[in-house]
Motif scaffolding. Structure first.
Motif, PDB file in Angstrom:
ATOM      1  N   CYS A 146       0.843  -1.213  -0.076  1.00  0.00           N
ATOM      2  CA  CYS A 146       0.016   0.117   0.089  1.00  0.00           C
ATOM      3  C   CYS A 146       0.993   1.269  -0.114  1.00  0.00           C
ATOM      4  O   CYS A 146       2.102   1.167   0.596  1.00  0.00           O
ATOM      5  N   GLY A 147       0.539   2.146  -0.638  1.00  0.00           N
ATOM      6  CA  GLY A 147       1.364   3.476  -0.497  1.00  0.00           C
ATOM      7  C   GLY A 147       1.317   4.260   0.420  1.00  0.00           C
ATOM      8  O   GLY A 147       2.174   4.973   0.702  1.00  0.00           O
ATOM      9  N   ASP A 148       0.393   3.858   1.350  1.00  0.00           N
ATOM     10  CA  ASP A 148       0.602   4.198   2.690  1.00  0.00           C
ATOM     11  C   ASP A 148       1.621   4.163   3.597  1.00  0.00           C
ATOM     12  O   ASP A 148       2.342   5.078   4.201  1.00  0.00           O
ATOM     13  N   HIS A 149       2.498   2.942   3.463  1.00  0.00           N
ATOM     14  CA  HIS A 149       3.485   2.637   3.946  1.00  0.00           C
ATOM     15  C   HIS A 149       4.567   3.610   3.453  1.00  0.00           C
ATOM     16  O   HIS A 149       5.650   4.165   4.375  1.00  0.00           O
ATOM     17  N   PHE A 150       4.791   3.778   2.241  1.00  0.00           N
ATOM     18  CA  PHE A 150       5.727   4.459   1.741  1.00  0.00           C
ATOM     19  C   PHE A 150       5.728   6.048   2.132  1.00  0.00           C
ATOM     20  O   PHE A 150       6.754   6.683   2.467  1.00  0.00           O
ATOM     21  N   PHE A 151       4.532   6.485   2.281  1.00  0.00           N
ATOM     22  CA  PHE A 151       4.217   8.008   2.689  1.00  0.00           C
ATOM     23  C   PHE A 151       4.689   8.354   3.950  1.00  0.00           C
ATOM     24  O   PHE A 151       5.368   8.931   4.224  1.00  0.00           O
ATOM     25  N   LEU A 152       4.443   7.129   4.834  1.00  0.00           N
ATOM     26  CA  LEU A 152       4.513   7.433   6.449  1.00  0.00           C
ATOM     27  C   LEU A 152       6.000   7.589   6.586  1.00  0.00           C
ATOM     28  O   LEU A 152       6.450   8.205   7.243  1.00  0.00           O
ATOM     29  N   ALA A 153       6.816   6.531   5.817  1.00  0.00           N
ATOM     30  CA  ALA A 153       8.284   6.818   6.053  1.00  0.00           C
ATOM     31  C   ALA A 153       8.735   8.128   5.479  1.00  0.00           C
ATOM     32  O   ALA A 153       9.737   8.582   6.110  1.00  0.00           O
ATOM     33  N   SER A 154       8.404   8.542   4.385  1.00  0.00           N
ATOM     34  CA  SER A 154       8.730   9.902   4.254  1.00  0.00           C
ATOM     35  C   SER A 154       8.245  10.727   5.104  1.00  0.00           C
ATOM     36  O   SER A 154       8.986  11.922   5.361  1.00  0.00           O
ATOM     37  N   LEU A 155       7.302  10.935   5.623  1.00  0.00           N
ATOM     38  CA  LEU A 155       6.517  11.772   6.642  1.00  0.00           C
ATOM     39  C   LEU A 155       7.545  11.917   7.784  1.00  0.00           C
ATOM     40  O   LEU A 155       7.837  12.856   8.469  1.00  0.00           O
ATOM     41  N   HIS A 156       7.802  10.817   8.388  1.00  0.00           N
ATOM     42  CA  HIS A 156       8.762  10.474   9.560  1.00  0.00           C
ATOM     43  C   HIS A 156      10.151  11.219   9.304  1.00  0.00           C
ATOM     44  O   HIS A 156      10.484  12.065   9.938  1.00  0.00           O
ATOM     45  N   LYS A 157      10.870  11.001   8.193  1.00  0.00           N
ATOM     46  CA  LYS A 157      12.048  11.435   7.840  1.00  0.00           C
ATOM     47  C   LYS A 157      11.662  13.266   7.679  1.00  0.00           C
ATOM     48  O   LYS A 157      12.774  13.728   8.081  1.00  0.00           O
TER      49      LYS A 157
END
Length: 347
Positions: free
Chosen positions: A32-43
């Motif tokens: 799911c694209g949500d996984h990718f976005f969450l990692a970017s938001l944390h960074k």
């Protein structure tokens, strides 16, 4: 924004790391694209440096709206379509709080569409993230306001007979001052876009193109991997020429009130002839042209900060108005207001 030079984070370092903003185990489908976005938001949050306790992440309802559960910040998983309204209240009552509002295309543009346009019109100092997979995922595959005409889904078995919203068009039509677009799988670019959105004072809208592997798999295939973006996307940067292509062989030129794709080297065209991106231009005509490209029209999909214009913010105006009224009044709070009239003591 806090100066994090002298801050010791829970990780024991002299600055914040992505892990300082993480919490829990995400419960999204694999891929799911949500996984990718969450990692970017944390960074992005770590690089921005605002402390977790000075940050709030507010969402509505949907798969993407589970995101506050995975943030070690303040957060609210609120009700369907009301994320912008609640985020507005949080920001206006606590202007020092950095507020991220996260919505999906259904939550943000269907039942939440009215709040979306008014948050932009008012220019409230929010970071508004729109995770766009062109489908309702949590409720199991109904078409959404961004699904294309003819899209077959559980709620449109013979194809939709509607034209979709285009988020940039809504944002610009509501007098929005910041609009950017990125792809969930392009982590480094997403981080930079999120940092730019946070640096903008006012309502910033970031459209994140992402995949729903279960109900709308491949909806952004043209730009979802690096090779696809090299062929089908253009990364726009303020002050830089609008050049794209695998070998940077194409560019955009203005033609009347529109744009046209040209090939460098043909007909004597050089980089000097290529249109230079102006994200700060008050007139949004060309910015909107860029934002709407890439729907099978022979143009690339524009990624990056497309519009970034300064304007007064709602929350600053409200705070200034309160101080102005307080200065002109004999009372400055509710207790003093009660004491402006006669007081009787009942025994």
């Amino acid at each position: 924004m806090a100066n994090n030079t002298n801050i010791i984070s829970p990780s024991g370092e002299n600055k914040w790391g992505a892990s300082d903003y993480k919490k829990g185990q995400p419960r999204w489908c694999p891929g799911c694209g949500d996984h990718f976005f969450l990692a970017s938001l944390h960074k992005a949050m770590a690089e921005i440096g605002v402390e977790p306790w000075n940050t709030a992440v507010i969402s509505g309802i949907g798969c993407s709206s589970r995101l506050p559960h995975y943030m070690a910040t303040y957060g609210m998983n609120t009700i369907h379509g009301r994320a912008a309204a609640i985020a507005t209240g949080a920001k206006v009552t606590n202007p020092q709080l950095t507020v991220w509002q996260v919505s999906g295309d259904g939550d943000g543009l269907a039942i939440g569409g009215n709040h979306f346009i008014h948050a932009n019109r008012r220019n409230i100092n929010l970071n508004m993230i729109l995770l766009n997979n062109r489908i309702y995922g949590l409720t199991k595959g109904q078409y959404s306001p961004t699904s294309p005409r003819g899209f077959v889904s559980k709620s449109s078995p013979y194809g939709t007979v509607e034209d979709p919203f285009r988020p940039a068009e809504l944002c610009f039509g509501a007098r929005g001052h910041f609009f950017a677009r990125t792809v969930a799988t392009d982590g480094p670019h997403t981080v930079e876009v999120l940092k730019a959105a946070n640096a903008h004072k006012g309502a910033s809208v970031v459209e994140v193109l992402q995949n729903c592997v279960i109900f709308n798999n491949g909806c952004h295939d043209a730009v979802y991997n690096k090779a696809g973006r090299a062929e089908n996307a253009i990364y726009v940067e303020h002050g830089k020429p609008l050049i794209f292509g695998k070998d940077r062989e194409y560019g955009l030129m203005q033609e009347g009130f529109g744009l046209k794709v040209v090939k460098l080297g043909e007909n004597g065209i050089t980089e000097k002839d290529i249109l230079v991106h102006d994200a700060h231009c008050l007139d949004n005509t060309l910015q909107l042209k860029l934002a709407l490209m890439g729907n099978g029209d022979g143009f690339p999909v524009a990624l990056g900060v497309i519009r970034d214009v300064e304007a007064p913010t709602y929350d600053d105006a409200v705070t200034a108005q309160i101080e102005e009224v307080k200065a002109a009044k004999k009372y400055h709070n509710f207790t003093e207001l009660l004491e402006t009239n006669d007081i009787w003591e009942v025994k």
